[in-house]
Design an enzyme around this catalytic site. Structure first.
Site, short mmCIF file in Angstrom:
data_model
loop_
_atom_site.label_atom_id
_atom_site.label_comp_id
_atom_site.label_asym_id
_atom_site.label_seq_id
_atom_site.Cartn_x
_atom_site.Cartn_y
_atom_site.Cartn_z
N LYS A 1 1.95 0.15 7.00
CA LYS A 1 2.50 -0.75 5.07
C LYS A 1 4.01 0.07 4.76
O LYS A 1 4.31 -1.14 3.92
CB LYS A 1 1.12 -0.38 4.37
CG LYS A 1 1.25 -0.54 2.94
CD LYS A 1 0.43 -1.09 1.65
CE LYS A 1 0.42 0.62 1.03
NZ LYS A 1 -0.40 1.60 0.39
N ASP B 1 -1.86 -3.65 1.10
CA ASP B 1 -2.83 -2.48 0.11
C ASP B 1 -3.93 -2.92 -0.06
O ASP B 1 -4.68 -3.92 0.47
CB ASP B 1 -1.62 -2.79 -0.83
CG ASP B 1 -1.58 -3.22 -1.94
OD1 ASP B 1 -2.33 -4.35 -1.38
OD2 ASP B 1 -0.91 -2.88 -3.51
#
Length: 224
Positions: A127, A145
């Site tokens: 991420k 997320d």
């Protein structure tokens, strides 16, 4: 409710994304930064805290440790004092010092711009790497997320929307297969912005959501 065909789902998905584009015409990264190193550091700090909180500590952090060399040589206690309010400061300080050292010794103090190189750095997961690629280097990246996970489930943009333990990497690969690479970074931004503004985790505000007419979960609003 009748099972939705994949063709119809893809059509609906792109129609819903067009509405998000109109709602959020100029999305940007919520973290303040002026260089790839600053964004990398800020994103590492953003784990388990808010971007607002990170933006409160990074001015002092960037002034104190403006380079990878300075970060690698940081006094752990001093660094922890600066980032204390972001939580998990012991682990984050260790990651940042290690990150600085890795940049110095392996990348000539320059933040790399490939997924494999970025994720080889301490404290940098997929991420974080996608955030840096998309926002610092304009290389297509799709950060997944909690907001992205929640919205792609509620909108049923992905096949595993029923899964209680979805795999972020699987979500990234599936969702990006439906959109051209040049849209990936802003797509993530818009989903995150909509999650923060309207499609909240506990009480989504479906009554004022422009996607409510087509969202399969618009009438299902329990805490999730």
């Amino acid at each position: 409710m009748a099972k939705e065909s994949k063709t119809h789902r893809l059509e609906r998905m792109h129609e819903e994304y067009e509405k998000l584009c109109m709602l959020y015409p100029a999305p940007r990264c919520a973290l303040d930064f002026s260089s790839p190193l600053e964004l990398l550091v800020a994103t590492v700090l953003s784990a388990q805290t808010t971007d607002v909180r990170v933006n409160m500590v990074t001015p002092e952090l960037f002034d104190t440790y403006p380079t990878a060399e300075a970060l690698a040589a940081a006094n752990p206690s001093q660094l922890e004092d600066i980032i204390h309010s972001t939580g998990f400061y012991h682990a984050k300080a260790k990651h940042l010092i290690g990150l600085g050292a890795a940049l110095v010794t392996r990348f000539d103090s320059v933040v790399p711009h490939t997924m494999d190189e970025l994720t080889s750095l301490p404290g940098v997961g997929r991420k974080t790497a996608n955030v840096v690629l998309g926002n610092a280097f304009r290389i297509p990246g799709f950060p997944v997320d909690t907001h992205v996970i929640r919205l792609t489930r509620r909108l049923r943009w992905r096949e595993d929307w029923k899964s209680p333990h979805p795999d972020p990497v699987h979500i990234e690969h599936e969702i990006t297969s439906y959109f051209p690479p040049e849209t990936w970074t802003d797509l993530s931004h818009r989903l995150i912005l909509h999650g923060r503004a309207v499609c909240h985790a506990r009480k989504p505000e479906c009554s004022r959501c422009p996607l409510a007419d087509t969202c399969p979960s618009a009438e299902i609003t329990p805490a999730t």
